[in-house]
Design an enzyme around this catalytic site. Sequence first.
Site, mmCIF file in Angstrom:
data_model
loop_
_atom_site.group_PDB
_atom_site.id
_atom_site.type_symbol
_atom_site.label_atom_id
_atom_site.label_comp_id
_atom_site.label_asym_id
_atom_site.label_seq_id
_atom_site.Cartn_x
_atom_site.Cartn_y
_atom_site.Cartn_z
ATOM 1 N N LYS A 89 -46.478 -65.839 -32.723
ATOM 2 C CA LYS A 89 -45.201 -65.130 -32.549
ATOM 3 C C LYS A 89 -44.652 -65.340 -31.134
ATOM 4 O O LYS A 89 -43.473 -65.651 -30.962
ATOM 5 C CB LYS A 89 -45.434 -63.625 -32.791
ATOM 6 C CG LYS A 89 -44.331 -62.735 -32.290
ATOM 7 C CD LYS A 89 -44.592 -61.272 -32.563
ATOM 8 C CE LYS A 89 -45.438 -60.545 -31.548
ATOM 9 N NZ LYS A 89 -44.788 -60.241 -30.262
ATOM 10 N N ASN A 90 -45.515 -65.181 -30.123
ATOM 11 C CA ASN A 90 -45.023 -65.197 -28.743
ATOM 12 C C ASN A 90 -44.708 -66.592 -28.242
ATOM 13 O O ASN A 90 -44.247 -66.767 -27.109
ATOM 14 C CB ASN A 90 -46.023 -64.491 -27.820
ATOM 15 C CG ASN A 90 -46.046 -63.001 -28.088
ATOM 16 O OD1 ASN A 90 -45.188 -62.482 -28.812
ATOM 17 N ND2 ASN A 90 -47.025 -62.303 -27.528
ATOM 18 N N CYS A 95 -39.963 -49.423 -24.241
ATOM 19 C CA CYS A 95 -40.514 -49.585 -25.574
ATOM 20 C C CYS A 95 -41.812 -48.819 -25.630
ATOM 21 O O CYS A 95 -42.172 -48.117 -24.692
ATOM 22 C CB CYS A 95 -40.721 -51.053 -25.919
ATOM 23 S SG CYS A 95 -42.197 -51.714 -25.194
ATOM 24 N N ARG A 127 -41.031 -51.241 -19.189
ATOM 25 C CA ARG A 127 -40.720 -52.668 -19.328
ATOM 26 C C ARG A 127 -39.398 -53.087 -18.673
ATOM 27 O O ARG A 127 -38.437 -53.483 -19.356
ATOM 28 C CB ARG A 127 -40.759 -53.085 -20.799
ATOM 29 C CG ARG A 127 -42.148 -52.880 -21.370
ATOM 30 C CD ARG A 127 -42.313 -53.429 -22.726
ATOM 31 N NE ARG A 127 -42.575 -54.858 -22.748
ATOM 32 C CZ ARG A 127 -42.856 -55.525 -23.857
ATOM 33 N NH1 ARG A 127 -42.899 -54.896 -25.006
ATOM 34 N NH2 ARG A 127 -43.082 -56.819 -23.815
ATOM 35 N N ASP A 156 -52.889 -58.003 -24.828
ATOM 36 C CA ASP A 156 -52.612 -57.894 -26.266
ATOM 37 C C ASP A 156 -53.891 -57.745 -27.093
ATOM 38 O O ASP A 156 -53.833 -57.365 -28.261
ATOM 39 C CB ASP A 156 -51.834 -59.127 -26.758
ATOM 40 C CG ASP A 156 -50.424 -59.151 -26.213
ATOM 41 O OD1 ASP A 156 -49.958 -58.112 -25.721
ATOM 42 O OD2 ASP A 156 -49.782 -60.214 -26.265
ATOM 43 N N ILE A 192 -51.883 -54.308 -17.171
ATOM 44 C CA ILE A 192 -50.574 -54.952 -17.373
ATOM 45 C C ILE A 192 -49.494 -53.940 -17.751
ATOM 46 O O ILE A 192 -48.404 -53.955 -17.194
ATOM 47 C CB ILE A 192 -50.657 -56.061 -18.460
ATOM 48 C CG1 ILE A 192 -51.819 -57.029 -18.161
ATOM 49 C CG2 ILE A 192 -49.327 -56.804 -18.582
ATOM 50 C CD1 ILE A 192 -51.681 -57.878 -16.925
ATOM 51 N N ARG A 224 -44.592 -56.862 -37.339
ATOM 52 C CA ARG A 224 -43.930 -57.662 -36.299
ATOM 53 C C ARG A 224 -44.814 -58.830 -35.869
ATOM 54 O O ARG A 224 -44.308 -59.817 -35.331
ATOM 55 C CB ARG A 224 -43.626 -56.803 -35.074
ATOM 56 C CG ARG A 224 -42.459 -55.839 -35.257
ATOM 57 C CD ARG A 224 -42.139 -55.130 -33.951
ATOM 58 N NE ARG A 224 -42.278 -56.066 -32.858
ATOM 59 C CZ ARG A 224 -43.034 -55.870 -31.774
ATOM 60 N NH1 ARG A 224 -43.678 -54.751 -31.608
ATOM 61 N NH2 ARG A 224 -43.117 -56.796 -30.835
HETATM 62 N N1 EPU Z 1 -42.402 -56.548 -15.490
HETATM 63 C C1 EPU Z 1 -41.605 -55.996 -14.509
HETATM 64 N N2 EPU Z 1 -40.376 -56.558 -14.285
HETATM 65 C C2 EPU Z 1 -39.919 -57.631 -15.002
HETATM 66 C C3 EPU Z 1 -40.743 -58.182 -16.012
HETATM 67 C C4 EPU Z 1 -41.984 -57.612 -16.239
HETATM 68 O O1 EPU Z 1 -41.988 -55.043 -13.840
HETATM 69 O O2 EPU Z 1 -38.806 -58.087 -14.741
HETATM 70 C C5 EPU Z 1 -43.734 -55.960 -15.752
HETATM 71 C C6 EPU Z 1 -43.816 -55.320 -17.153
HETATM 72 O O3 EPU Z 1 -43.287 -54.020 -17.146
HETATM 73 C C7 EPU Z 1 -45.292 -55.374 -17.434
HETATM 74 C C8 EPU Z 1 -45.737 -56.660 -16.748
HETATM 75 O O4 EPU Z 1 -44.708 -56.982 -15.810
HETATM 76 O O5 EPU Z 1 -45.914 -54.281 -16.827
HETATM 77 C C9 EPU Z 1 -45.972 -57.833 -17.683
HETATM 78 O O6 EPU Z 1 -44.821 -58.089 -18.445
HETATM 79 P P1 EPU Z 1 -44.432 -59.541 -18.980
HETATM 80 O O7 EPU Z 1 -43.046 -59.802 -18.538
HETATM 81 O O8 EPU Z 1 -45.490 -60.524 -18.623
HETATM 82 O O9 EPU Z 1 -44.463 -59.292 -20.534
HETATM 83 P P2 EPU Z 1 -43.371 -59.694 -21.608
HETATM 84 O O10 EPU Z 1 -42.854 -61.039 -21.353
HETATM 85 O O11 EPU Z 1 -42.402 -58.575 -21.757
HETATM 86 C C10 EPU Z 1 -45.084 -60.855 -23.204
HETATM 87 C C11 EPU Z 1 -45.499 -60.722 -24.643
HETATM 88 C C12 EPU Z 1 -46.279 -59.423 -24.815
HETATM 89 C C13 EPU Z 1 -47.491 -59.471 -23.890
HETATM 90 C C14 EPU Z 1 -47.048 -59.699 -22.427
HETATM 91 C C15 EPU Z 1 -48.191 -59.862 -21.451
HETATM 92 C C16 EPU Z 1 -43.818 -61.902 -25.859
HETATM 93 C C17 EPU Z 1 -42.678 -61.867 -26.799
HETATM 94 N N3 EPU Z 1 -44.344 -60.732 -25.493
HETATM 95 O O12 EPU Z 1 -44.260 -59.726 -22.920
HETATM 96 O O13 EPU Z 1 -46.716 -59.404 -26.168
HETATM 97 O O14 EPU Z 1 -48.190 -58.258 -23.965
HETATM 98 O O15 EPU Z 1 -46.230 -60.887 -22.359
HETATM 99 O O16 EPU Z 1 -49.006 -60.894 -21.828
HETATM 100 O O17 EPU Z 1 -44.248 -62.966 -25.448
HETATM 101 C C18 EPU Z 1 -47.409 -58.428 -28.193
HETATM 102 O O18 EPU Z 1 -47.403 -59.554 -28.716
HETATM 103 O O19 EPU Z 1 -47.923 -57.421 -28.754
HETATM 104 C C19 EPU Z 1 -46.820 -58.234 -26.875
HETATM 105 C C20 EPU Z 1 -46.465 -57.044 -26.413
#
Ligand code: EPU
Length: 418
Positions: A22-23, A116, A121, A306, A328, A398
Amino acid sequence: MQKLIINGGQRLRGEIELQGAKNSALPILSASLLCDGESILYNCPCLSDIYSAIRILNSLGCRCSFSDNKAVIKSGNLEKFEISEELMCEMRSSIIFLGAILGKSKESIVSYPGGCELGSRPIDMHLDAFRKMGVDIKEEYGKIICKARDGIHGAKITLDFPSVGATENIMLASVLAKGETVINNSAREPEICDLAEYLRKCGAKIKGDGESRIIIKGVKKLYGCEHDIMPDRIAGATYLSAAASTGGEIILKKSCINAMESFLSVLEDAGCSISVAGDVIYLRSGARLKAVKSIRTMPYPGFPTDAQAIIMATLLKANGTSIFEENIFDCRYKHIDALLKMGADIKVRGKTAVVQGVKRLYGASVEATDLRGGAAMVIAGLSAEGKSTITGLRHIDRGYENIENVFRNLGADIKRTE
Ligand code: EPU
């Protein structure tokens, strides 16, 4: 309302093929709008989030079809550069469309994805990076209005934290930008490499993916291509864990062994016997699992957040005390209340959770409140005595293709009812 009904206690045995990730599929679907022409994505998982992504692409003027795990996306000039609030709210990952729309149209309006079930986030790192690339950003009434009057230019960006979404968004905005973009402290997740691989096939110039510094040289045009979505390492972790917690034996085909290393080593520490050959993982778990002293979630190649809930559910009956540290997300222990209801012994203080192994778990009625937490409840239900009823399936759907069929094929007593 749909429910999963599980009569726990069956040893899971058998072989399965792993679904596509998915990701990885979501950012690649977003990337497909940058191309002129047709992209064909194979091994695209049939999940509600993928349908949401396809609705977004269609709303922007792309023509997409999706069946039998094959997505076909025809894209050219976009008809729109705004994503409606309704579509934005369908999934949090809709924010990765912002970088792609900006890359193609130099302007975009999206609504704020908001918090969320995992916590607040924020997207500050995404927006700061776009500003550095020449994008003016205003936020009005929950909408993010972005415009690069003089086009998007490359920039040197250093992320405060290796955010997966921010790294992807910057890659998407920069592949068609003027000049060179450097992302320092970029995320190194395998899904980033899959996105880079797809974009390179389309004609993008990207190097350094998989490392902490990605360099992108903007090109004039991208063309559609054919691409196989990589296997889903977290779905793989889920099925291996379920087999481990029921004392089972499983062959996982079409998996991604390197990407799952940190997870496999925890299962080995817990006493499972694991062997790998090519893209096949064989796991056997016999006697009671052993507790694992320390599981700390970290950006890749560390232990994935995850998989935290999933491995916690697996170790509930292990011999001894397992200690978790979630580094995280702020709110990623929401599954614990449900696990307690099933007889687990878990104490949480701040970002640490201490799991004291119990002899038995008991079936209970529980509700999934997030995707991986829901998967953890299914694993606990499979190894519990008696009947569990799990609601909140929209979260689980999802991320898992036909989760009940996969488990039924492995010998579980599980069914979905209305
Ligand atoms: N963060 C910030 N500011 C930002 C972006 C992120 O503070 O501008 C913080 C977030 O709040 C969090 C941390 O950084 O505490 C990590 O967030 P990241 O941006 O790496 O996560 P994401 O891109 O929103 C993806 C996956 C998640 C997975 C995380 C970490 C997808 C679609 N989602 O989320 O997947 O947990 O990376 O590996 O790729 C899941 O599949 O269940 C899922 C939640």
